[in-house]
Motif scaffolding. Structure first.
Motif, PDB file in Angstrom:
ATOM      1  N   TYR A   1       0.868  -1.185   0.000  1.00 30.06           N
ATOM      2  CA  TYR A   1       0.000   0.000   0.000  1.00 30.06           C
ATOM      3  C   TYR A   1       0.897   1.224   0.000  1.00 30.06           C
ATOM      4  O   TYR A   1       2.083   1.136   0.334  1.00 30.06           O
ATOM      5  CB  TYR A   1      -0.925  -0.021   1.223  1.00 30.06           C
ATOM      6  CG  TYR A   1      -0.195  -0.212   2.532  1.00 30.06           C
ATOM      7  CD1 TYR A   1       0.342   0.874   3.220  1.00 30.06           C
ATOM      8  CD2 TYR A   1      -0.018  -1.477   3.078  1.00 30.06           C
ATOM      9  CE1 TYR A   1       1.029   0.716   4.409  1.00 30.06           C
ATOM     10  CE2 TYR A   1       0.671  -1.659   4.267  1.00 30.06           C
ATOM     11  CZ  TYR A   1       1.191  -0.555   4.938  1.00 30.06           C
ATOM     12  OH  TYR A   1       1.871  -0.731   6.111  1.00 30.06           O
ATOM     13  N   PRO A   2       0.371   2.374  -0.402  1.00 32.13           N
ATOM     14  CA  PRO A   2       1.197   3.585  -0.432  1.00 32.13           C
ATOM     15  C   PRO A   2       1.821   3.860   0.937  1.00 32.13           C
ATOM     16  O   PRO A   2       1.157   3.802   1.957  1.00 32.13           O
ATOM     17  CB  PRO A   2       0.203   4.694  -0.807  1.00 32.13           C
ATOM     18  CG  PRO A   2      -0.883   3.975  -1.545  1.00 32.13           C
ATOM     19  CD  PRO A   2      -0.988   2.631  -0.877  1.00 32.13           C
ATOM     20  N   GLY A   3       3.118   4.103   0.948  1.00 30.85           N
ATOM     21  CA  GLY A   3       3.831   4.422   2.174  1.00 30.85           C
ATOM     22  C   GLY A   3       4.272   3.223   3.000  1.00 30.85           C
ATOM     23  O   GLY A   3       4.786   3.385   4.109  1.00 30.85           O
ATOM     24  N   ILE A   4       4.098   2.004   2.486  1.00 33.35           N
ATOM     25  CA  ILE A   4       4.509   0.813   3.239  1.00 33.35           C
ATOM     26  C   ILE A   4       6.019   0.860   3.489  1.00 33.35           C
ATOM     27  O   ILE A   4       6.776   1.314   2.636  1.00 33.35           O
ATOM     28  CB  ILE A   4       4.101  -0.485   2.495  1.00 33.35           C
ATOM     29  CG1 ILE A   4       4.279  -1.716   3.399  1.00 33.35           C
ATOM     30  CG2 ILE A   4       4.872  -0.635   1.202  1.00 33.35           C
ATOM     31  CD1 ILE A   4       3.666  -2.994   2.826  1.00 33.35           C
ATOM     32  N   SER A   5       6.434   0.420   4.658  1.00 31.95           N
ATOM     33  CA  SER A   5       7.865   0.393   4.977  1.00 31.95           C
ATOM     34  C   SER A   5       8.499  -0.864   4.381  1.00 31.95           C
ATOM     35  O   SER A   5       7.804  -1.846   4.087  1.00 31.95           O
ATOM     36  CB  SER A   5       8.071   0.410   6.491  1.00 31.95           C
ATOM     37  OG  SER A   5       7.653  -0.833   7.039  1.00 31.95           O
ATOM     38  N   ALA A   6       9.815  -0.828   4.244  1.00 30.12           N
ATOM     39  CA  ALA A   6      10.539  -1.992   3.732  1.00 30.12           C
ATOM     40  C   ALA A   6      10.315  -3.202   4.642  1.00 30.12           C
ATOM     41  O   ALA A   6      10.072  -4.310   4.167  1.00 30.12           O
ATOM     42  CB  ALA A   6      12.025  -1.681   3.615  1.00 30.12           C
ATOM     43  N   ALA A   7      10.343  -2.962   5.955  1.00 32.24           N
ATOM     44  CA  ALA A   7      10.165  -4.065   6.912  1.00 32.24           C
ATOM     45  C   ALA A   7       8.776  -4.681   6.792  1.00 32.24           C
ATOM     46  O   ALA A   7       8.636  -5.911   6.772  1.00 32.24           O
ATOM     47  CB  ALA A   7      10.396  -3.566   8.330  1.00 32.24           C
ATOM     48  N   GLU A   8       7.748  -3.849   6.695  1.00 34.58           N
ATOM     49  CA  GLU A   8       6.376  -4.357   6.576  1.00 34.58           C
ATOM     50  C   GLU A   8       6.194  -5.091   5.253  1.00 34.58           C
ATOM     51  O   GLU A   8       5.542  -6.130   5.183  1.00 34.58           O
ATOM     52  CB  GLU A   8       5.370  -3.210   6.699  1.00 34.58           C
ATOM     53  CG  GLU A   8       3.930  -3.653   6.758  1.00 34.58           C
ATOM     54  CD  GLU A   8       3.579  -4.523   7.973  1.00 34.58           C
ATOM     55  OE1 GLU A   8       2.682  -5.378   7.833  1.00 34.58           O
ATOM     56  OE2 GLU A   8       4.195  -4.370   9.045  1.00 34.58           O
ATOM     57  N   CYS A   9       6.771  -4.561   4.197  1.00 38.27           N
ATOM     58  CA  CYS A   9       6.687  -5.187   2.869  1.00 38.27           C
ATOM     59  C   CYS A   9       7.299  -6.587   2.916  1.00 38.27           C
ATOM     60  O   CYS A   9       6.682  -7.551   2.466  1.00 38.27           O
ATOM     61  CB  CYS A   9       7.418  -4.312   1.857  1.00 38.27           C
ATOM     62  SG  CYS A   9       7.452  -4.965   0.180  1.00 38.27           S
ATOM     63  N   LYS A  10       8.492  -6.701   3.471  1.00 41.16           N
ATOM     64  CA  LYS A  10       9.169  -8.001   3.551  1.00 41.16           C
ATOM     65  C   LYS A  10       8.424  -8.959   4.472  1.00 41.16           C
ATOM     66  O   LYS A  10       8.381 -10.157   4.235  1.00 41.16           O
ATOM     67  CB  LYS A  10      10.612  -7.809   3.994  1.00 41.16           C
ATOM     68  CG  LYS A  10      11.446  -7.140   2.914  1.00 41.16           C
ATOM     69  CD  LYS A  10      12.856  -6.811   3.370  1.00 41.16           C
ATOM     70  CE  LYS A  10      13.591  -6.071   2.260  1.00 41.16           C
ATOM     71  NZ  LYS A  10      14.917  -5.629   2.672  1.00 41.16           N
ATOM     72  N   LYS A  11       7.803  -8.397   5.511  1.00 43.57           N
ATOM     73  CA  LYS A  11       7.062  -9.217   6.474  1.00 43.57           C
ATOM     74  C   LYS A  11       5.879  -9.926   5.813  1.00 43.57           C
ATOM     75  O   LYS A  11       5.512 -11.020   6.202  1.00 43.57           O
ATOM     76  CB  LYS A  11       6.573  -8.312   7.613  1.00 43.57           C
ATOM     77  CG  LYS A  11       6.054  -9.024   8.821  1.00 43.57           C
ATOM     78  CD  LYS A  11       5.931  -8.022   9.956  1.00 43.57           C
ATOM     79  CE  LYS A  11       4.702  -8.264  10.783  1.00 43.57           C
ATOM     80  NZ  LYS A  11       4.518  -7.237  11.802  1.00 43.57           N
ATOM     81  N   ILE A  12       5.288  -9.304   4.781  1.00 48.29           N
ATOM     82  CA  ILE A  12       4.150  -9.926   4.095  1.00 48.29           C
ATOM     83  C   ILE A  12       4.592 -10.769   2.888  1.00 48.29           C
ATOM     84  O   ILE A  12       3.787 -11.185   2.073  1.00 48.29           O
ATOM     85  CB  ILE A  12       3.081  -8.887   3.685  1.00 48.29           C
ATOM     86  CG1 ILE A  12       3.649  -7.828   2.734  1.00 48.29           C
ATOM     87  CG2 ILE A  12       2.456  -8.243   4.910  1.00 48.29           C
ATOM     88  CD1 ILE A  12       2.603  -6.887   2.148  1.00 48.29           C
ATOM     89  N   GLY A  13       5.924 -10.993   2.781  1.00 44.53           N
ATOM     90  CA  GLY A  13       6.443 -11.879   1.742  1.00 44.53           C
ATOM     91  C   GLY A  13       6.719 -11.224   0.407  1.00 44.53           C
ATOM     92  O   GLY A  13       6.813 -11.901  -0.611  1.00 44.53           O
ATOM     93  N   CYS A  14       6.841  -9.909   0.416  1.00 38.28           N
ATOM     94  CA  CYS A  14       7.081  -9.183  -0.829  1.00 38.28           C
ATOM     95  C   CYS A  14       8.502  -8.642  -0.886  1.00 38.28           C
ATOM     96  O   CYS A  14       9.242  -8.710   0.082  1.00 38.28           O
ATOM     97  CB  CYS A  14       6.081  -8.039  -0.950  1.00 38.28           C
ATOM     98  SG  CYS A  14       4.374  -8.620  -0.950  1.00 38.28           S
ATOM     99  N   CYS A  15       8.873  -8.110  -2.039  1.00 41.34           N
ATOM    100  CA  CYS A  15      10.192  -7.519  -2.260  1.00 41.34           C
ATOM    101  C   CYS A  15      10.086  -6.013  -2.118  1.00 41.34           C
ATOM    102  O   CYS A  15       9.044  -5.423  -2.431  1.00 41.34           O
ATOM    103  CB  CYS A  15      10.675  -7.844  -3.668  1.00 41.34           C
ATOM    104  SG  CYS A  15      10.766  -9.603  -4.024  1.00 41.34           S
ATOM    105  N   PHE A  16      11.167  -5.363  -1.691  1.00 40.18           N
ATOM    106  CA  PHE A  16      11.171  -3.908  -1.541  1.00 40.18           C
ATOM    107  C   PHE A  16      12.442  -3.351  -2.147  1.00 40.18           C
ATOM    108  O   PHE A  16      13.546  -3.791  -1.850  1.00 40.18           O
ATOM    109  CB  PHE A  16      11.095  -3.510  -0.066  1.00 40.18           C
ATOM    110  CG  PHE A  16      10.864  -2.032   0.137  1.00 40.18           C
ATOM    111  CD1 PHE A  16       9.581  -1.526   0.197  1.00 40.18           C
ATOM    112  CD2 PHE A  16      11.935  -1.150   0.246  1.00 40.18           C
ATOM    113  CE1 PHE A  16       9.354  -0.168   0.372  1.00 40.18           C
ATOM    114  CE2 PHE A  16      11.717   0.215   0.412  1.00 40.18           C
ATOM    115  CZ  PHE A  16      10.436   0.696   0.483  1.00 40.18           C
TER     116      PHE A  16
END
Length: 99
Positions: free
Chosen positions: A17-32
């Protein structure tokens, strides 16, 4: 895996989502990767590449047939066939491994 995040910027599919942090992005299994403007920074990884292989260790074979099964009947079922050694299944399932 790191190689799954090597996606050409224009082919990235948004995963956050807009403004997602790198840590939150990786936590949901995505790449940042925030190095390229105007493309998703949090994006879906590439699918893992897998292939089917016949196990090399006879003791890891999982039976796929019945006693006396013929090689052709076994391979028609989509299984591996090796008529050796004694005491282990000769018709057995593939293993799926990552490439």
């Amino acid at each position: 895996a790191k190689c799954q995040c090597k996606v050409v910027p224009r082919e990235r599919k948004n995963c956050g989502y807009p403004g997602i942090s790198a840590a939150e992005c990786k936590k949901i299994g995505c790449c940042f990767n925030a190095s390229v403007p105007s493309v998703p920074w949090c994006y879906s990884p590439k699918q893992k590449k897998v292939k089917k292989v016949c196990p090399t260790d006879p003791h890891h074979r999982i039976n796929c047939g019945h006693p006396g099964i013929k090689p052709r009947e076994c391979t028609r079922k989509g299984c591996c066939f090796r008529a050796h050694p004694a005491g282990v299944p000769w018709c057995f399932y593939h293993r799926t491994v990552e490439e």
